[in-house]
Design a protein around this motif. Structure first.
Motif, PDB file in Angstrom:
ATOM      1  N   LEU A 127      36.091 -11.024  -3.284  1.00 50.13           N
ATOM      2  CA  LEU A 127      35.641  -9.709  -3.720  1.00 50.13           C
ATOM      3  C   LEU A 127      36.062  -8.652  -2.714  1.00 50.13           C
ATOM      4  CD1 LEU A 127      33.901  -8.044  -5.721  1.00 50.13           C
ATOM      5  CD2 LEU A 127      31.941  -8.524  -4.219  1.00 50.13           C
ATOM      6  N   LEU A 128      36.725  -7.602  -3.207  1.00 47.43           N
ATOM      7  CA  LEU A 128      37.190  -6.514  -2.348  1.00 47.43           C
ATOM      8  C   LEU A 128      36.309  -5.269  -2.455  1.00 47.43           C
ATOM      9  CD1 LEU A 128      41.044  -6.694  -3.040  1.00 47.43           C
ATOM     10  CD2 LEU A 128      39.763  -7.778  -1.174  1.00 47.43           C
ATOM     11  N   ALA A 129      35.843  -4.965  -3.650  1.00 46.44           N
ATOM     12  CA  ALA A 129      35.044  -3.754  -3.853  1.00 46.44           C
ATOM     13  C   ALA A 129      34.168  -3.940  -5.076  1.00 46.44           C
ATOM     14  CB  ALA A 129      35.942  -2.533  -4.021  1.00 46.44           C
ATOM     15  N   ARG A 130      33.088  -3.129  -5.108  1.00 44.21           N
ATOM     16  CA  ARG A 130      32.112  -3.288  -6.191  1.00 44.21           C
ATOM     17  C   ARG A 130      31.364  -1.974  -6.392  1.00 44.21           C
ATOM     18  NH1 ARG A 130      27.699  -8.193  -6.103  1.00 44.21           N
ATOM     19  NH2 ARG A 130      26.732  -7.828  -8.158  1.00 44.21           N
ATOM     20  N   SER A 131      31.020  -1.662  -7.623  1.00 41.78           N
ATOM     21  CA  SER A 131      30.322  -0.417  -7.941  1.00 41.78           C
ATOM     22  C   SER A 131      28.951  -0.364  -7.278  1.00 41.78           C
ATOM     23  CB  SER A 131      30.129  -0.276  -9.453  1.00 41.78           C
ATOM     24  OG  SER A 131      31.368  -0.247 -10.128  1.00 41.78           O
ATOM     25  N   GLU A 132      28.704   0.706  -6.550  1.00 45.94           N
ATOM     26  CA  GLU A 132      27.381   0.910  -5.986  1.00 45.94           C
ATOM     27  C   GLU A 132      26.418   1.461  -7.037  1.00 45.94           C
ATOM     28  OE1 GLU A 132      26.286   0.121  -2.823  1.00 45.94           O
ATOM     29  OE2 GLU A 132      28.206  -0.944  -2.797  1.00 45.94           O
ATOM     30  N   THR A 133      26.936   2.266  -7.939  1.00 44.37           N
ATOM     31  CA  THR A 133      26.145   2.806  -9.037  1.00 44.37           C
ATOM     32  C   THR A 133      26.860   2.485 -10.346  1.00 44.37           C
ATOM     33  OG1 THR A 133      27.271   4.945  -8.851  1.00 44.37           O
ATOM     34  CG2 THR A 133      25.203   4.675  -7.631  1.00 44.37           C
ATOM     35  N   PRO A 134      26.151   2.452 -11.470  1.00 47.55           N
ATOM     36  CA  PRO A 134      26.785   2.086 -12.740  1.00 47.55           C
ATOM     37  C   PRO A 134      27.864   3.074 -13.189  1.00 47.55           C
ATOM     38  CG  PRO A 134      24.398   1.893 -12.892  1.00 47.55           C
ATOM     39  CD  PRO A 134      24.696   2.624 -11.610  1.00 47.55           C
ATOM     40  N   LEU A 135      28.851   2.542 -13.882  1.00 52.58           N
ATOM     41  CA  LEU A 135      29.859   3.368 -14.545  1.00 52.58           C
ATOM     42  C   LEU A 135      29.330   3.914 -15.861  1.00 52.58           C
ATOM     43  CD1 LEU A 135      32.959   1.010 -14.114  1.00 52.58           C
ATOM     44  CD2 LEU A 135      32.065   2.710 -12.506  1.00 52.58           C
ATOM     45  N   LEU A 136      28.381   3.201 -16.442  1.00 52.49           N
ATOM     46  CA  LEU A 136      27.768   3.589 -17.711  1.00 52.49           C
ATOM     47  C   LEU A 136      26.400   2.932 -17.756  1.00 52.49           C
ATOM     48  CD1 LEU A 136      28.442   5.030 -20.505  1.00 52.49           C
ATOM     49  CD2 LEU A 136      28.929   2.731 -21.359  1.00 52.49           C
ATOM     50  N   GLN A 137      25.380   3.705 -18.154  1.00 53.85           N
ATOM     51  CA  GLN A 137      24.043   3.142 -18.265  1.00 53.85           C
ATOM     52  C   GLN A 137      23.359   3.681 -19.513  1.00 53.85           C
ATOM     53  OE1 GLN A 137      21.778   4.271 -14.761  1.00 53.85           O
ATOM     54  NE2 GLN A 137      22.907   6.172 -14.588  1.00 53.85           N
ATOM     55  N   ALA A 138      22.311   3.002 -19.931  1.00 58.81           N
ATOM     56  CA  ALA A 138      21.651   3.337 -21.186  1.00 58.81           C
ATOM     57  C   ALA A 138      20.951   4.690 -21.083  1.00 58.81           C
ATOM     58  CB  ALA A 138      20.656   2.242 -21.551  1.00 58.81           C
ATOM     59  N   GLU A 139      21.450   5.671 -21.835  1.00 59.46           N
ATOM     60  CA  GLU A 139      20.883   7.011 -21.831  1.00 59.46           C
ATOM     61  C   GLU A 139      20.726   7.580 -23.239  1.00 59.46           C
ATOM     62  OE1 GLU A 139      23.510   9.268 -19.405  1.00 59.46           O
ATOM     63  OE2 GLU A 139      22.789   8.429 -17.510  1.00 59.46           O
ATOM     64  N   ALA A 140      21.689   7.307 -24.121  1.00 57.25           N
ATOM     65  CA  ALA A 140      21.646   7.860 -25.470  1.00 57.25           C
ATOM     66  C   ALA A 140      20.576   7.135 -26.300  1.00 57.25           C
ATOM     67  CB  ALA A 140      23.020   7.709 -26.136  1.00 57.25           C
ATOM     68  N   PRO A 141      20.061   7.799 -27.336  1.00 56.44           N
ATOM     69  CA  PRO A 141      19.015   7.161 -28.164  1.00 56.44           C
ATOM     70  C   PRO A 141      19.444   5.821 -28.755  1.00 56.44           C
ATOM     71  CG  PRO A 141      19.132   9.503 -28.639  1.00 56.44           C
ATOM     72  CD  PRO A 141      20.293   9.198 -27.737  1.00 56.44           C
ATOM     73  N   TYR A 142      20.708   5.682 -29.167  1.00 53.77           N
ATOM     74  CA  TYR A 142      21.170   4.428 -29.765  1.00 53.77           C
ATOM     75  C   TYR A 142      21.384   3.325 -28.722  1.00 53.77           C
ATOM     76  CZ  TYR A 142      25.555   6.722 -28.395  1.00 53.77           C
ATOM     77  OH  TYR A 142      26.545   7.383 -27.698  1.00 53.77           O
ATOM     78  N   GLU A 143      21.234   3.649 -27.452  1.00 56.23           N
ATOM     79  CA  GLU A 143      21.275   2.667 -26.377  1.00 56.23           C
ATOM     80  C   GLU A 143      19.869   2.317 -25.878  1.00 56.23           C
ATOM     81  OE1 GLU A 143      25.437   4.690 -24.780  1.00 56.23           O
ATOM     82  OE2 GLU A 143      23.556   4.952 -23.682  1.00 56.23           O
ATOM     83  N   ARG A 144      19.013   3.321 -25.853  1.00 53.26           N
ATOM     84  CA  ARG A 144      17.650   3.117 -25.348  1.00 53.26           C
ATOM     85  C   ARG A 144      16.749   2.482 -26.398  1.00 53.26           C
ATOM     86  NH1 ARG A 144      16.618   5.496 -20.603  1.00 53.26           N
ATOM     87  NH2 ARG A 144      14.367   5.516 -21.050  1.00 53.26           N
ATOM     88  N   GLU A 145      17.158   2.557 -27.663  1.00 53.30           N
ATOM     89  CA  GLU A 145      16.418   1.932 -28.753  1.00 53.30           C
ATOM     90  C   GLU A 145      17.341   0.926 -29.438  1.00 53.30           C
ATOM     91  OE1 GLU A 145      15.378   5.194 -31.210  1.00 53.30           O
ATOM     92  OE2 GLU A 145      14.245   6.234 -29.634  1.00 53.30           O
ATOM     93  N   GLY A 146      16.757   0.032 -30.215  1.00 51.04           N
ATOM     94  CA  GLY A 146      17.578  -0.935 -30.919  1.00 51.04           C
ATOM     95  C   GLY A 146      16.907  -2.292 -30.986  1.00 51.04           C
ATOM     96  N   THR A 147      17.702  -3.311 -31.337  1.00 47.95           N
ATOM     97  CA  THR A 147      17.181  -4.675 -31.382  1.00 47.95           C
ATOM     98  C   THR A 147      16.653  -5.088 -30.012  1.00 47.95           C
ATOM     99  OG1 THR A 147      18.848  -5.189 -33.073  1.00 47.95           O
ATOM    100  CG2 THR A 147      17.724  -7.045 -32.033  1.00 47.95           C
ATOM    101  N   VAL A 148      17.411  -4.742 -28.981  1.00 46.91           N
ATOM    102  CA  VAL A 148      16.974  -4.901 -27.586  1.00 46.91           C
ATOM    103  C   VAL A 148      17.146  -3.534 -26.933  1.00 46.91           C
ATOM    104  CG1 VAL A 148      17.319  -6.082 -25.388  1.00 46.91           C
ATOM    105  CG2 VAL A 148      17.699  -7.313 -27.542  1.00 46.91           C
ATOM    106  N   PRO A 149      16.088  -2.890 -26.489  1.00 44.64           N
ATOM    107  CA  PRO A 149      16.214  -1.530 -25.952  1.00 44.64           C
ATOM    108  C   PRO A 149      16.842  -1.516 -24.563  1.00 44.64           C
ATOM    109  CG  PRO A 149      13.954  -2.293 -25.768  1.00 44.64           C
ATOM    110  CD  PRO A 149      14.692  -3.344 -26.547  1.00 44.64           C
ATOM    111  N   ASN A 150      17.380  -0.351 -24.219  1.00 48.55           N
ATOM    112  CA  ASN A 150      17.927  -0.088 -22.887  1.00 48.55           C
ATOM    113  C   ASN A 150      19.100  -1.003 -22.542  1.00 48.55           C
ATOM    114  OD1 ASN A 150      16.018   2.009 -22.200  1.00 48.55           O
ATOM    115  ND2 ASN A 150      14.494   0.381 -22.010  1.00 48.55           N
ATOM    116  N   VAL A 151      20.072  -1.027 -23.455  1.00 46.78           N
ATOM    117  CA  VAL A 151      21.239  -1.889 -23.254  1.00 46.78           C
ATOM    118  C   VAL A 151      22.530  -1.128 -23.524  1.00 46.78           C
ATOM    119  CG1 VAL A 151      22.523  -3.909 -24.071  1.00 46.78           C
ATOM    120  CG2 VAL A 151      20.033  -4.044 -23.807  1.00 46.78           C
TER     121      VAL A 151
END
Length: 306
Positions: free
Chosen positions: A250-274
Motif C-alpha cells: 500500500l502506497l497511499a489511501r484516502s483520509e476522507t471519503p471520495l463520496l459519502q451518503a448525503e442525497a435522499p436516495y442514499e440516506r434512505e432505501g432498503t439499507v439506509p446510508n449507503v
C-alpha cells in the motif's frame, strides 16, 4: 511479492513520492440521479443497485443487481450512448442456477481481457455461504458460469486487474478486510495469506472495507477504489494506491471519503446510508463512478482529472 524489475517499477512511478496526489476525487453527483430505480412487479421490483459498467463499441454497458419482491437477486443489462440515460433489457442476463446461488447472484464486477468479458459476482445460497464466482461472455448477454474461484465458505467482491503483470493476474477481494489473490489463467487462484487493506479504528472505514470497481494500472501504481463502512454501518467510498511492482504494498489511501451518503436516495432505501461503488469508466479525462444508493437505486458521480 515483488514481480517487476526495478527499472520498470521506476517507469511506472511505483514509489511513495507524491502518490497521495494520484488519488482521484472528490466526486460530484450527476444531476440526473438516480439513473435507475425499481420497476414492475417482477425480478427488479424491490431494488436495482450496485452496477458494473464498461465502455465498449461506442456504448456504456451496465450490469446491475436487481431484487424481486422476495429479495432474490439477478443481474440485468442496460445500455447507454452517453453514460447517463440507460435502456434496460426486459429479462435478466444472469440468474440463480444451482443451490449455491439460491439466495441470488449479486454485486458484479466486470473487465474485458483479450476480447472476452470476465464477470466476478457473489453467489449466495441464502443462508451461510457466499462465494466469489466467475462467468465469461463474448457479448455481455450470454454468460458461461465457471463456478467459485475462492475455496472458502464466505468470500465476496472479486475485483480483477484487467492486465497481467509478469504473467500473473491479480484480484483484490473480501468484505471485512481486502485480500489479494493471483492467477495465471483467471480460473485457478492462489490467495495470499495477509490482508492488504484493513479497517482503520476511529476512521470512516473502521467497520470494514471491500473492493469497488476493478482496479486500474496507472502511472503511479495500481489504483483501487474501495467501499468502507463505519461502526454505525454507514457506507462511503475511498481509494487506495498499491505498488505496481508489489501489488500487496500500500502506497497511499484516502483520509476522507471520495463520496459519502448525503442525497435522499442514499440516506434512505432498503439499507439506509449507503453509497457502494462497483462500476468505473475513465474516458477523456472524466472518471464516471457508478454506485448503488441505499441498496435500492443506481447513481453516478464524476470527477474531472486535472
Amino acid at each position: 511479492m515483488r514481480i517487476l524489475p526495478l527499472i520498470l517499477l521506476a517507469l511506472l512511478g511505483g514509489t511513495a513520492e507524491n502518490v497521495s496526489s494520484s488519488l482521484p476525487g472528490p466526486f460530484t453527483r450527476a444531476l440526473e440521479n438516480p439513473l435507475l430505480t425499481p420497476q414492475g412487479q417482477g425480478w427488479e421490483a424491490l431494488a436495482v443497485f450496485n452496477p458494473a459498467v464498461i465502455y465498449a463499441d461506442g456504448h456504456y454497458w451496465m450490469l446491475y443487481r436487481a431484487q424481486d419482491p422476495q429479495g432474490i437477486s439477478r443481474l440485468g443489462l442496460a445500455t447507454s450512448s452517453d453514460g447517463l440515460h440507460f435502456v434496460r433489457e426486459s429479462q435478466p442476463v444472469l440468474s440463480p442456477s444451482d443451490p449455491g446461488e439460491a439466495g441470488g447472484v449479486e454485486d458484479p464486477r466486470l473487465v474485458r481481457i483479450g476480447g472476452r468479458y470476465y464477470l466476478t459476482y457473489t453467489g449466495y445460497d441464502g443462508r451461510r455461504v457466499a462465494q466469489t464466482r466467475l462467468a465469461v461472455s463474448e457479448d455481455l448477454r450470454e454468460w458461461r458460469k465457471l463456478g467459485a474461484i475462492i475455496d472458502t465458505p464466505w468470500n465476496k467482491a472479486g475485483a480483477i486487474l484487467d492486465q497481467p503483470l509478469d504473467g500473473l493476474y491479480f484480484m483484490y477481494f473480501g468484505d471485512r478486510e481486502i485480500q489479494l489473490a493471483t492467477s495465471r489463467d483467471l480460473r485457478r487462484w492462489q490467495v495470499e495469506p495477509e490482508a492488504v487493506l484493513k479497517p482503520r479504528p476511529g476512521m470512516w472505514d473502521e467497520g470494514g472495507v471491500e473492493p469497488g470497481p476493478p482496479p486500474l494500472l496507472t502511472p503511479k501504481g495500481i489504483l483501487l477504489i474501495y467501499n468502507g463502512r463505519d461502526h454505525r454501518n454507514v457506507y462511503a467510498v475511498g481509494a487506495a494506491l498499491f505498488s505496481a511492482g508489489d501489488p500487496s504494498q500500500l502506497l497511499a489511501r484516502s483520509e476522507t471519503p471520495l463520496l459519502q451518503a448525503e442525497a435522499p436516495y442514499e440516506r434512505e432505501g432498503t439499507v439506509p446510508n449507503v453509497v457502494f461503488a462497483e462500476g468505473l469508466v475513465v474516458r477523456e479525462g472524466v472518471w464516471r463512478l457508478y454506485y448503488g444508493g441505499g441498496d435500492r437505486v443506481v447513481g453516478l458521480a464524476t470527477w474531472q482529472q486535472r
